[in-house]
Design an enzyme around this catalytic site. Structure first.
Site, PDB file in Angstrom:
ATOM      1  N   HIS A 162       0.826  -1.220   0.000  1.00 28.36           N
ATOM      2  CA  HIS A 162       0.000   0.000   0.000  1.00 28.36           C
ATOM      3  C   HIS A 162       0.851   1.258   0.000  1.00 28.36           C
ATOM      4  O   HIS A 162       0.341   2.334  -0.295  1.00 28.36           O
ATOM      5  CB  HIS A 162      -0.929  -0.001   1.222  1.00 28.36           C
ATOM      6  CG  HIS A 162      -2.008  -1.036   1.121  1.00 28.36           C
ATOM      7  ND1 HIS A 162      -3.315  -0.718   0.843  1.00 28.36           N
ATOM      8  CD2 HIS A 162      -1.972  -2.396   1.214  1.00 28.36           C
ATOM      9  CE1 HIS A 162      -4.037  -1.822   0.792  1.00 28.36           C
ATOM     10  NE2 HIS A 162      -3.249  -2.857   1.023  1.00 28.36           N
ATOM     11  N   ASP A 370       3.608   9.660  -0.919  1.00 30.99           N
ATOM     12  CA  ASP A 370       2.448   8.896  -0.465  1.00 30.99           C
ATOM     13  C   ASP A 370       2.179   7.779  -1.459  1.00 30.99           C
ATOM     14  O   ASP A 370       2.284   8.010  -2.673  1.00 30.99           O
ATOM     15  CB  ASP A 370       1.208   9.817  -0.390  1.00 30.99           C
ATOM     16  CG  ASP A 370       0.236   9.409   0.714  1.00 30.99           C
ATOM     17  OD1 ASP A 370       0.172   8.205   1.024  1.00 30.99           O
ATOM     18  OD2 ASP A 370      -0.460  10.291   1.254  1.00 30.99           O
TER      19      ASP A 370
HETATM   20  P1  ADP Z   1      -2.997   6.823   5.030  1.00 32.97           P
HETATM   21  O1  ADP Z   1      -3.444   5.468   4.583  1.00 32.97           O
HETATM   22  O2  ADP Z   1      -1.514   7.028   4.920  1.00 32.97           O
HETATM   23  O3  ADP Z   1      -3.489   7.220   6.376  1.00 32.97           O
HETATM   24  P2  ADP Z   1      -4.880   7.839   3.004  1.00 32.97           P
HETATM   25  O4  ADP Z   1      -5.190   9.234   2.589  1.00 32.97           O
HETATM   26  O5  ADP Z   1      -4.628   6.909   1.867  1.00 32.97           O
HETATM   27  O6  ADP Z   1      -3.628   7.900   3.994  1.00 32.97           O
HETATM   28  O7  ADP Z   1      -6.073   7.225   3.834  1.00 32.97           O
HETATM   29  C1  ADP Z   1      -6.508   7.848   5.014  1.00 32.97           C
HETATM   30  C2  ADP Z   1      -7.915   7.354   5.346  1.00 32.97           C
HETATM   31  O8  ADP Z   1      -8.221   7.760   6.667  1.00 32.97           O
HETATM   32  C3  ADP Z   1      -8.987   7.959   4.439  1.00 32.97           C
HETATM   33  O9  ADP Z   1      -9.937   6.974   4.109  1.00 32.97           O
HETATM   34  C4  ADP Z   1      -9.613   9.040   5.298  1.00 32.97           C
HETATM   35  O10 ADP Z   1     -11.006   9.248   5.083  1.00 32.97           O
HETATM   36  C5  ADP Z   1      -9.414   8.528   6.694  1.00 32.97           C
HETATM   37  N1  ADP Z   1      -9.245   9.655   7.633  1.00 32.97           N
HETATM   38  C6  ADP Z   1      -8.328  10.626   7.562  1.00 32.97           C
HETATM   39  N2  ADP Z   1      -8.489  11.511   8.561  1.00 32.97           N
HETATM   40  C7  ADP Z   1      -9.526  11.080   9.278  1.00 32.97           C
HETATM   41  C8  ADP Z   1     -10.183  11.554  10.470  1.00 32.97           C
HETATM   42  N3  ADP Z   1      -9.765  12.631  11.146  1.00 32.97           N
HETATM   43  N4  ADP Z   1     -11.204  10.845  10.930  1.00 32.97           N
HETATM   44  C9  ADP Z   1     -11.622   9.743  10.280  1.00 32.97           C
HETATM   45  N5  ADP Z   1     -11.055   9.242   9.189  1.00 32.97           N
HETATM   46  C10 ADP Z   1     -10.007   9.899   8.681  1.00 32.97           C
HETATM   47  C1  G6P Z   2      -1.175   3.213   6.084  1.00 33.71           C
HETATM   48  C2  G6P Z   2      -0.645   1.806   5.914  1.00 33.71           C
HETATM   49  C3  G6P Z   2      -1.608   0.797   6.525  1.00 33.71           C
HETATM   50  C4  G6P Z   2      -1.899   1.173   7.972  1.00 33.71           C
HETATM   51  C5  G6P Z   2      -2.438   2.613   8.049  1.00 33.71           C
HETATM   52  C6  G6P Z   2      -2.677   3.069   9.488  1.00 33.71           C
HETATM   53  O1  G6P Z   2      -2.335   3.346   5.321  1.00 33.71           O
HETATM   54  O2  G6P Z   2      -0.442   1.526   4.535  1.00 33.71           O
HETATM   55  O3  G6P Z   2      -1.066  -0.513   6.469  1.00 33.71           O
HETATM   56  O4  G6P Z   2      -2.815   0.265   8.560  1.00 33.71           O
HETATM   57  O5  G6P Z   2      -1.490   3.482   7.448  1.00 33.71           O
HETATM   58  O6  G6P Z   2      -1.526   2.908  10.272  1.00 33.71           O
HETATM   59  P1  G6P Z   2      -1.442   1.982  11.569  1.00 33.71           P
HETATM   60  O7  G6P Z   2       0.008   1.930  11.892  1.00 33.71           O
HETATM   61  O8  G6P Z   2      -2.251   2.683  12.603  1.00 33.71           O
HETATM   62  O9  G6P Z   2      -2.027   0.643  11.215  1.00 33.71           O
END
Ligand code: ADP
Ligand code: G6P
Length: 460
Positions: A162, A370
């Site tokens: 991912h 990212d």
């Molecule tokens: P990462 O996987 O690195 O966290 P992404 O942008 O790919 O970054 O995915 C983040 C996910 O978390 C998205 O589906 C988004 O809607 C969710 N998210 C981000 N901020 C919040 C928040 N404050 N509360 C709930 N969900 C959140």
């Molecule tokens: C990214 C990673 C996921 C992970 C998520 C939240 O999206 O690709 O594998 O689950 O971040 O991070 P955490 O360490 O809380 O699982």
């Protein structure tokens, strides 16, 4: 995929939360994109999800929820520190995100990483029936494919990363590079977010292991291994539906009114991670105000940041940095009763998140690197009104598809500030044109297509 073969999903975390209400405990599914995409497939195919349930000590007993079987894997406190916080999040995470923080190569984290990967492989080997399909996810489990193949050569094994796979010269720093590549090469199909990721992996595999041949058809120890891009997406229909929900729209209106009626709203939504560039985007906003290009009475920044990996020093530091910048901007430009930056450090429910996407004039997504960035796609999917501007880092995987965004280099502070000025001055017609193009890109394939494409490729 053969109808009789079952599907097993393997990831560090299982997508469930344990709820404790009036003395009794129950499980509840969490609302991540991955579980949304895979739930229908798992329900249809009597699927099992294997992963960590979030506690240390003995793993909870396996359980079923909404037609999916969950099988928790145990983790000791020491393993959590060394495998998860250590090797996964202080070695792999920074290295794979262009080393925006220095990766730490500590030998004492490596063996727990091997041990936990082994435990996952053993759990899958014990649960799988002959000929089943197994799909392993993400950087925590890069050794599991080959460990599993050794135990169960009859299984079809897929792996999806991912996060980005770094360029070969950067990956070369990893002291355990050969072991990691050989671990991944145990899969039949390796999925990456971008074509560059697949290319970087193949280049590293050819340099540091016996693998040879093109990325799409490598040979490794007498087997075929394919590496290709499968860009992940979101449940587009769900975001469109939420965006048209009267409650969500009413929330959007209340939010706009609370933020000051006609003020232009800039929005950031992220996990509080140093790779997301939250600091740079706030500093660019500060510069915008300092230069007088925008007045605090006319614009406001809302930053929502989910707490993340707080035990890791670099995460504690980015939180301090962000909170200092927020305080500095409000100290200089805010008025009593009128903040210039609103900062929410918490998880918020999806309908509320969508009401923020709808209220925003400018969505700011500025990661230094990212894998994909789903927030950018969620914002676009929510904008059924064809309005709103997306400022997007060219270093997010999503930048490959979201060409009509205002793309920026997040290392260039002046460039980010200039992108805000450009965003604020776009006409309604220009905004509509860009948003329509972005929406076409996002609607082209959703997360269900993503899962179907990967599983089809894995089993063909
Ligand atoms: P990462 O996987 O690195 O966290 P992404 O942008 O790919 O970054 O995915 C983040 C996910 O978390 C998205 O589906 C988004 O809607 C969710 N998210 C981000 N901020 C919040 C928040 N404050 N509360 C709930 N969900 C959140
Ligand atoms: C990214 C990673 C996921 C992970 C998520 C939240 O999206 O690709 O594998 O689950 O971040 O991070 P955490 O360490 O809380 O699982």
């Amino acid at each position: 995929m053969k109808r009789s073969s079952r599907l097993l999903i393997v990831s560090n975390r299982i997508p469930v939360r344990r709820m404790r209400r009036s003395g009794s405990t129950s499980w509840e599914q969490s609302s991540g994109g991955l579980v949304t995409a895979l739930a229908p497939i798992l329900q249809q195919r009597q699927g099992t999800w294997i992963g960590w349930a979030g506690n240390t000590g003995r793993a909870p007993e396996p359980f079923s929820l909404d037609g999916i079987r969950y099988q928790p894997v145990s983790m000791t406190k020491g393993e959590l520190d060394d495998y998860y916080f250590g090797f996964s999040n202080r070695t792999l995470w920074p290295l794979y995100h262009d080393s925006v923080r220095a990766p730490e190569f500590r030998r004492r984290w490596w063996w727990p990483y091997v041990d936990v990967n082994k435990r996952f492989a053993e759990a899958v080997a014990a649960a799988a029936r002959p000929g089943d399909t197994v799909w392993i996810h993400d950087y925590h489990l890069q050794l599991t494919p080959s460990m599993l193949r050794e135990l169960r050569p009859d299984l079809r094994i897929g792996f999806f990363l991912h996060i980005p796979f770094p360029p070969e010269e950067l990956f070369a720093h990893m002291p355990w590079r050969t072991q990691i590549l050989e671990g991944m090469l145990g899969a039949d199909l390796l999925g990456f977010q971008t074509a560059a990721g697949a290319r970087h992996f193949a280049a590293a595999a050819k340099r540091f292991t016996e693998a040879h041949g093109p990325a799409g058809d490598m040979r490794f120890r007498g087997r075929h291994v394919r590496a290709a891009a499968f860009p992940i997406s979101i449940d587009v229909d769900r975001f469109e539906m939420l965006a048209q929900d009267p409650d969500v729209m009413a929330r959007r209106d209340r939010l706009r009114a609370r933020l000051g009626g006609n003020r232009t709203i800039l929005l950031g939504v992220d996990r509080l991670d140093y790779s997301k560039g939250i600091d740079i985007r706030l500093r660019a906003f500060e510069e915008l105000l300092k230069s007088g290009a925008a007045k605090p009475s006319e614009c406001v920044f809302v930053q929502i940041a989910v707490p993340s990996r707080e035990e890791v020093e670099d995460y504690a530091q980015i939180r301090t940095d962000v909170e200092q910048i927020v305080g500095r901007i409000n100290g200089e430009f805010g008025e009593a009763g009128q903040a210039t930056v609103h900062y929410l450090h918490r998880n918020i429910p999806q309908p509320e998140l969508v009401s923020h996407y709808l209220a925003a004039n400018v969505m700011v997504v500025t990661p230094f690197r990212d894998g994909m960035n789903l927030v950018a796609k969620e914002f676009v999917a929510s904008r059924v009104d064809d309005d709103g501007v997306l400022v997007l880092s060219e270093f997010a995987g999503a930048a490959n598809e979201l060409r009509a965004a205002l793309q920026v280099n997040p290392h260039d502070l002046d460039g980010v500030t200039a992108s805000y000025e450009a965003a604020l001055s776009l006409s309604r017609a220009d905004r509509r044109k860009r948003m329509r193009s972005l929406r076409r890109a996002v609607k082209r394939h959703d997360v269900f297509d993503w899962a179907d494409h990967f599983l089809e490729a894995l089993t063909s």
